[in-house]
Design an enzyme around this catalytic site. Sequence first.
Site, PDB file in Angstrom:
ATOM      1  N   ASN A 209       0.698  -1.286   0.094  1.00 46.23           N
ATOM      2  CA  ASN A 209      -0.181  -0.039  -0.168  1.00 46.23           C
ATOM      3  C   ASN A 209       0.845   1.283   0.214  1.00 46.23           C
ATOM      4  OD1 ASN A 209       0.213   0.729   2.934  1.00 46.23           O
ATOM      5  ND2 ASN A 209      -0.426  -1.193   3.460  1.00 46.23           N
ATOM      6  N   ASP A 278      -4.764  -5.718   5.282  1.00 46.40           N
ATOM      7  CA  ASP A 278      -5.829  -6.567   5.847  1.00 46.40           C
ATOM      8  C   ASP A 278      -6.076  -8.020   5.041  1.00 46.40           C
ATOM      9  OD1 ASP A 278      -6.850  -4.402   7.337  1.00 46.40           O
ATOM     10  OD2 ASP A 278      -7.924  -3.688   5.697  1.00 46.40           O
ATOM     11  N   LYS A 288       7.929 -18.066 -10.044  1.00 45.47           N
ATOM     12  CA  LYS A 288       7.119 -16.871 -10.645  1.00 45.47           C
ATOM     13  C   LYS A 288       5.997 -17.442 -11.243  1.00 45.47           C
ATOM     14  CE  LYS A 288       7.423 -13.231 -13.627  1.00 45.47           C
ATOM     15  NZ  LYS A 288       8.161 -12.482 -14.745  1.00 45.47           N
ATOM     16  N   PHE A 324      -5.036   3.799  14.254  1.00 46.30           N
ATOM     17  CA  PHE A 324      -5.425   4.779  13.279  1.00 46.30           C
ATOM     18  C   PHE A 324      -6.470   4.227  12.529  1.00 46.30           C
ATOM     19  CE2 PHE A 324      -1.997   8.205  12.783  1.00 46.30           C
ATOM     20  CZ  PHE A 324      -1.193   7.894  14.096  1.00 46.30           C
ATOM     21  N   LYS A 338     -14.678   1.973  15.102  1.00 43.35           N
ATOM     22  CA  LYS A 338     -13.341   1.325  15.112  1.00 43.35           C
ATOM     23  C   LYS A 338     -12.748   1.087  16.599  1.00 43.35           C
ATOM     24  CE  LYS A 338     -11.449   1.389  11.396  1.00 43.35           C
ATOM     25  NZ  LYS A 338     -10.579   1.762  10.128  1.00 43.35           N
ATOM     26  N   LYS A 342     -12.400  -2.647  18.395  1.00 42.76           N
ATOM     27  CA  LYS A 342     -11.067  -2.925  18.733  1.00 42.76           C
ATOM     28  C   LYS A 342     -10.788  -2.655  20.132  1.00 42.76           C
ATOM     29  CE  LYS A 342      -9.461  -2.217  13.999  1.00 42.76           C
ATOM     30  NZ  LYS A 342      -8.488  -2.607  13.025  1.00 42.76           N
TER      31      LYS A 342
END
Length: 410
Positions: A209, A278, A288, A324, A338, A342
């Site tokens: 990401n 995630d 490969k 975060f 959240k 959590k």
Amino acid sequence: MGLPLDGKEIILGVTGGIAAYKSCELVRGLRENGASVSVVMTRAACRFVSPLTFSALSGRDAETDIFASRGTMPHIDMTARADAFIIAPATANIIGKAASGIADDLLSTMLMAARCPTLFAPAMNCRMFDSPALRENLKKLRDRGVFFVGPEVGPMACGEFGPGRMSEPEDILRAAVSLFREKTLSGVRALVSAGPTYEDLDPVRFIGNRSTGRMGFAVAKEALSRGADVTLIYGPTALVPPSGVKAVAVRSAKEMAKAALEAFRDADLAIMAAAVSDFAPEKYSGSKIKKDGLQNYSLKLVKTPDILSAFGKDKKRWQAVVGFAAETDDIGPNALKKLKEKNADLIAANVIGEDTGFGGATNRLYIYDKKGLVTDTGLVSKDEAASRLLDAAAGLLRLKEIKSKGRPIK
Ligand code: C5P
């Protein structure tokens, strides 16, 4: 309100690197923040910038020669009065001299005589920065309590790219101010996660990401400057971990989970700034994956361990957990959801936008506790955002219990 460096006597040692020109800005910054600055230059530094420039900027004659003193002993007089000693840029040479106790010119002699906090801003070619000699010298100095800021990764004057660029003057200034910061988090063990994770598909490809790690690294640096013992667990990033933290490099979400869960056992505060993937590919292909004969290719992804949730479930009375939330919309409701799901103590939410979120140097954090919004930082540098986040997190800590070692130590 007074300025952060009011009344402080600072010696700025300038050594012979091209980044010496940036130290002119640093002199201004230090003075604008209330400090009096005496500049000491090596011979090589005088080849890059004229002593006259530093004399004009500091309002004092720049010192260059141990034998040019006017009847006094500048290396003793100046160092006895100094509140802090900054070396910027710090070449491999001055780092080597300081580590080995060589005092063969005014600056190295003063470094040996100084008893105040010392901050080095290294600047050199990336291969020099990677050399075993330099690494050993840095370790020696760190072990003696010397502080460092930078270097940064980036293009260098020599045309190469890598770690070795001197930190920007504003970052050195910030580090100088933090030398005088009250160590409000001393005795606190902080765990910080940062950066992306890479989930490998085969030896060539991975899913990643856009996180650069800047936010988490800023949090680690800030916690360190407040006196915390910091463990920084970070995914693949170009950043150099701040010196003084226990840095653990990982690649995948699974590796990050393993390292973080282990470190959490000994942590009082966990701030999870990493953008953990995630999902990860269900299977890793050792060779490969070939496209031959395929029109399309489906990849099955499986959920990765949710580290923050595991902390939330496991946390002890004295442990505070901060997560975060990078959101594109409905920031408040999402952050609160959240936080609850959590079982975190704080959630720092940011909108993914042009100047906020991944990649850039700035961010705007909306910090929530279970009752609602506690801080909106406004659009600020990531360093400033980290500072505001630590203000909020520090408020959660049972500092008395932590400092009296009320919590068990492994
Ligand atoms: O659930 P979401 O990914 O939006 O939550 C973000 C927060 O959870 C961040 O603090 C991130 O570091 C943490 N996280 C985690 N483990 C995961 C995914 C996210 O600790 N697998």
